[in-house]
Write a protein that holds these residues in place. Sequence first.
Motif, PDB file in Angstrom:
ATOM      1  N   PRO A 186       0.803  -1.222   0.000  1.00 30.51           N
ATOM      2  CA  PRO A 186       0.000   0.000   0.000  1.00 30.51           C
ATOM      3  C   PRO A 186       0.843   1.283   0.000  1.00 30.51           C
ATOM      4  O   PRO A 186       0.454   2.284  -0.600  1.00 30.51           O
ATOM      5  N   LYS A 187       2.006   1.232   0.644  1.00 31.50           N
ATOM      6  CA  LYS A 187       2.867   2.417   0.675  1.00 31.50           C
ATOM      7  C   LYS A 187       3.288   2.823  -0.750  1.00 31.50           C
ATOM      8  O   LYS A 187       3.365   4.008  -1.087  1.00 31.50           O
ATOM      9  N   ALA A 190       0.239   4.354  -2.477  1.00 31.17           N
ATOM     10  CA  ALA A 190      -0.046   5.699  -1.966  1.00 31.17           C
ATOM     11  C   ALA A 190       0.947   6.714  -2.526  1.00 31.17           C
ATOM     12  O   ALA A 190       0.575   7.820  -2.932  1.00 31.17           O
ATOM     13  N   LYS A 193       0.193   7.319  -6.200  1.00 30.53           N
ATOM     14  CA  LYS A 193      -1.047   8.079  -6.368  1.00 30.53           C
ATOM     15  C   LYS A 193      -0.803   9.570  -6.163  1.00 30.53           C
ATOM     16  O   LYS A 193      -1.401  10.407  -6.834  1.00 30.53           O
ATOM     17  N   LYS A 194       0.103   9.877  -5.228  1.00 31.15           N
ATOM     18  CA  LYS A 194       0.432  11.300  -4.991  1.00 31.15           C
ATOM     19  C   LYS A 194       1.293  11.863  -6.127  1.00 31.15           C
ATOM     20  O   LYS A 194       1.373  13.058  -6.321  1.00 31.15           O
ATOM     21  N   LYS A 215      -5.728  -1.717  -0.846  1.00 25.43           N
ATOM     22  CA  LYS A 215      -5.236  -1.118  -2.107  1.00 25.43           C
ATOM     23  C   LYS A 215      -6.059   0.113  -2.482  1.00 25.43           C
ATOM     24  O   LYS A 215      -5.513   1.117  -2.907  1.00 25.43           O
ATOM     25  N   ALA A 218      -5.344   3.030  -0.271  1.00 29.60           N
ATOM     26  CA  ALA A 218      -4.044   3.622  -0.613  1.00 29.60           C
ATOM     27  C   ALA A 218      -4.126   4.459  -1.882  1.00 29.60           C
ATOM     28  O   ALA A 218      -3.257   5.284  -2.140  1.00 29.60           O
ATOM     29  N   GLY A 219      -5.176   4.229  -2.694  1.00 28.91           N
ATOM     30  CA  GLY A 219      -5.348   5.076  -3.882  1.00 28.91           C
ATOM     31  C   GLY A 219      -5.454   4.355  -5.212  1.00 28.91           C
ATOM     32  O   GLY A 219      -5.494   5.017  -6.252  1.00 28.91           O
TER      33      GLY A 219
END
Length: 245
Positions: A186-187, A190, A193-194, A215, A218-219
């Motif tokens: 997930p990290k 994320a 996604k940013k 998931k 997290a994005g």
Amino acid sequence: MVKNNRTEVYITEKLKQGKPLHFTLLDPETLNTKEEIKKCIDFKTDAFMLGGSLKINEEYAKNMVKAIKSIDRNLPVISFPGNTNGVFDCVDAVFFMSLLNSTNPYWITGAQAISAFDIKTKKIETLSMAYIIIEPGETVAFIGDAKPIPRKKPEIACAYALSAQYMGFSLVYFEAGSGADESVPPKMIAMAKKTIDVPLIVGGGIRTPEAAKEKVLAGADIIVTGNIVEDNINRLKDIISVIKE
Ligand code: 1GP
């Protein structure tokens, strides 16, 4: 020539509604039954992908498309080619994909060049997609001569994802490999996604509602599951439900 972009519009419009999507991967190594396909549709999967690294053939694709369309003719079926033999007349669109972290130019641009005229002749809609393999990577990492991105190095995955966006890809796919024991962290999702603005697809080893939820929180914009159709189709219902709640 008017470009057929129906599947792209379908995906974009659905994503605009603010909920992640779920795609079902049908892999020719397992011959799925019409009952299984019907369940996926009843559970509200948003599209089917047809492909795999091994055993793909036109006859298989035709049978799957026929079964899907006999239940819901509007549900997109997208080729997910493992090689130049994975593009079919009968699908709605093809992921025109590049395995960005392959070490072999064949999988980055070679197979694509070989397929390009065939796709034009068949007038199949293309969805450009950057395919990025994350550890463990499984069969596709082996076949695709990939250098899988270490699970502990989200910044490397993000650098590939951002470079994909700058190169003009419309979609980025983080793939842990079908049947992977560990899915994409997930990290990593994320951070990506940013970093990027194009939709992020995540797949490989997602076999519980909890993993799917992790998931999307997290994005991830699109979750792909494959093996669960054969392994525990009733759990797919819960997976799709949590993605859309
Ligand atoms: C493979 O990500 C997909 O491309 C699906 O993986 O079969 O592990 O769900 P699973």
